[in-house]
Write a protein that holds these residues in place. Structure first.
Motif, short mmCIF file in Angstrom:
data_model
loop_
_atom_site.label_atom_id
_atom_site.label_comp_id
_atom_site.label_asym_id
_atom_site.label_seq_id
_atom_site.Cartn_x
_atom_site.Cartn_y
_atom_site.Cartn_z
N ARG A 51 0.81 -1.22 0.00
CA ARG A 51 0.00 0.00 0.00
C ARG A 51 0.84 1.26 0.00
N GLN A 52 1.81 1.30 -0.93
CA GLN A 52 2.68 2.46 -1.12
C GLN A 52 3.40 2.87 0.16
N GLY A 53 3.87 1.88 0.88
CA GLY A 53 4.66 2.15 2.08
C GLY A 53 3.86 2.33 3.34
N LYS A 54 2.53 2.24 3.25
CA LYS A 54 1.71 2.41 4.44
C LYS A 54 1.63 1.13 5.27
N GLY A 55 2.14 0.05 4.72
CA GLY A 55 2.14 -1.21 5.42
C GLY A 55 3.29 -2.08 4.95
N VAL A 56 3.53 -3.16 5.67
CA VAL A 56 4.55 -4.13 5.26
C VAL A 56 3.98 -5.53 5.41
N CYS A 57 4.39 -6.41 4.52
CA CYS A 57 4.05 -7.83 4.62
C CYS A 57 5.29 -8.56 5.12
N VAL A 58 5.16 -9.22 6.25
CA VAL A 58 6.28 -9.95 6.86
C VAL A 58 6.08 -11.44 6.60
N SER A 59 7.07 -12.08 6.01
CA SER A 59 7.04 -13.52 5.78
C SER A 59 7.98 -14.19 6.77
N LEU A 60 7.45 -15.10 7.54
CA LEU A 60 8.24 -15.81 8.56
C LEU A 60 8.41 -17.26 8.13
N ALA A 61 9.62 -17.60 7.72
CA ALA A 61 9.94 -18.97 7.31
C ALA A 61 10.26 -19.80 8.55
N THR A 62 9.81 -21.04 8.55
CA THR A 62 10.09 -21.93 9.68
C THR A 62 10.93 -23.11 9.20
N SER A 63 11.64 -23.69 10.13
CA SER A 63 12.48 -24.84 9.78
C SER A 63 12.60 -25.76 10.99
N TYR A 64 13.00 -26.99 10.71
CA TYR A 64 13.28 -27.94 11.79
C TYR A 64 14.42 -28.83 11.35
N ASP A 65 15.42 -28.91 12.22
CA ASP A 65 16.57 -29.78 11.97
C ASP A 65 17.21 -29.49 10.61
N GLY A 66 17.29 -28.19 10.28
CA GLY A 66 17.96 -27.76 9.05
C GLY A 66 17.11 -27.85 7.80
N VAL A 67 15.84 -28.23 7.95
CA VAL A 67 14.95 -28.35 6.79
C VAL A 67 13.90 -27.25 6.84
N TYR A 68 13.81 -26.45 5.78
CA TYR A 68 12.79 -25.40 5.72
C TYR A 68 11.42 -26.03 5.54
N LEU A 69 10.46 -25.54 6.30
CA LEU A 69 9.11 -26.11 6.26
C LEU A 69 8.10 -25.04 5.83
N ASP A 70 7.17 -24.70 6.67
CA ASP A 70 6.10 -23.78 6.27
C ASP A 70 6.55 -22.32 6.38
#
Length: 222
Positions: A51-70
């Protein structure tokens, strides 16, 4: 004429006030964006302006035992007060409570760190449950919940194929390991034996699928 001058001065003051508020808001946006960008650089989160800098979308990557998951996404409205406008965080993660406890308005870093802990712990427990099902065919999963905070396993002891009910309680939702382990069996002496006390300690210190492998290799369960 004096009235006109006063009116003009009042108009200028109003303009200055609006400009000052706008500058403060822009400075706040820049500070928050810089902070979030710094987290991205150290491998914390992916940040996209919306929204032209009025907001941000944060993506949080998860992992377990060195493997990226959701990966989970959350949009934060940067206009005061800060507000989470959209997200795909699981409903059983107490998002609003975490925002209040971490004081999202003044410490967005603490909030994101805490949220990341909860999400990584959840996917870690879920992945362990998946590995139990894949690696241990002789172990029956009797009960589990959406948060993977309760896990009940039916184990079999080789001697007379005695059934042992093992209940793992994950009361600390920021961790992948249980805080309490209960053992139930028709043989009343078994849960209190030194061997099964060691097994309980192993469950509390080792991921459940690895603990089961260790116990099985020792010939304690099938």
């Amino acid at each position: 004429m004096d009235k006109d001058c006063a009116h003009e001065e009042g108009g200028e003051m109003d303009d200055d006030s609006v400009n000052s508020q706008l500058l403060r808001l822009m400075a706040r946006h820049a500070k928050l964006t810089d902070l979030l960008h710094a987290h991205h650089l150290i491998g914390g989160y992916d940040i996209i302006k919306t929204r032209q800098g009025k907001g941000v979308c944060v993506s949080l990557a998860t992992s377990y035992d060195g493997v990226y998951l959701d990966t989970y996404n959350m949009e934060i409205d940067l206009t005061a007060p800060l507000r989470i406008s959209r997200h795909n965080i699981p409903t059983f993660i107490p998002l609003n409570s975490l925002a209040e406890q971490s004081n999202l308005q003044t410490n967005i870093r603490a909030f994101l760190d805490t949220l990341s802990q909860h999400l990584n712990a959840f996917v870690g427990r879920k992945q362990q449950l998946k590995l139990v099902k894949e690696l241990h065919e002789s172990v029956e999963v009797m009960e589990s919940n959406a948060l993977c905070s309760i896990l009940v396993l039916l184990l079999t002891v080789p001697e007379e194929k005695t059934a042992v009910l093992c209940k793992l309680h994950y009361t600390d939702h920021t961790r992948c390991l249980p805080t309490r382990v209960d053992i139930d069996c028709e043989d009343e002496q078994l849960p209190g034996s030194s061997q099964w006390k060691k097994n309980c300690t192993l469950f509390k210190e080792t991921p459940v699928h690895k603990a089961l492998s260790t116990i099985r290799q020792a010939g304690i369960i099938l």
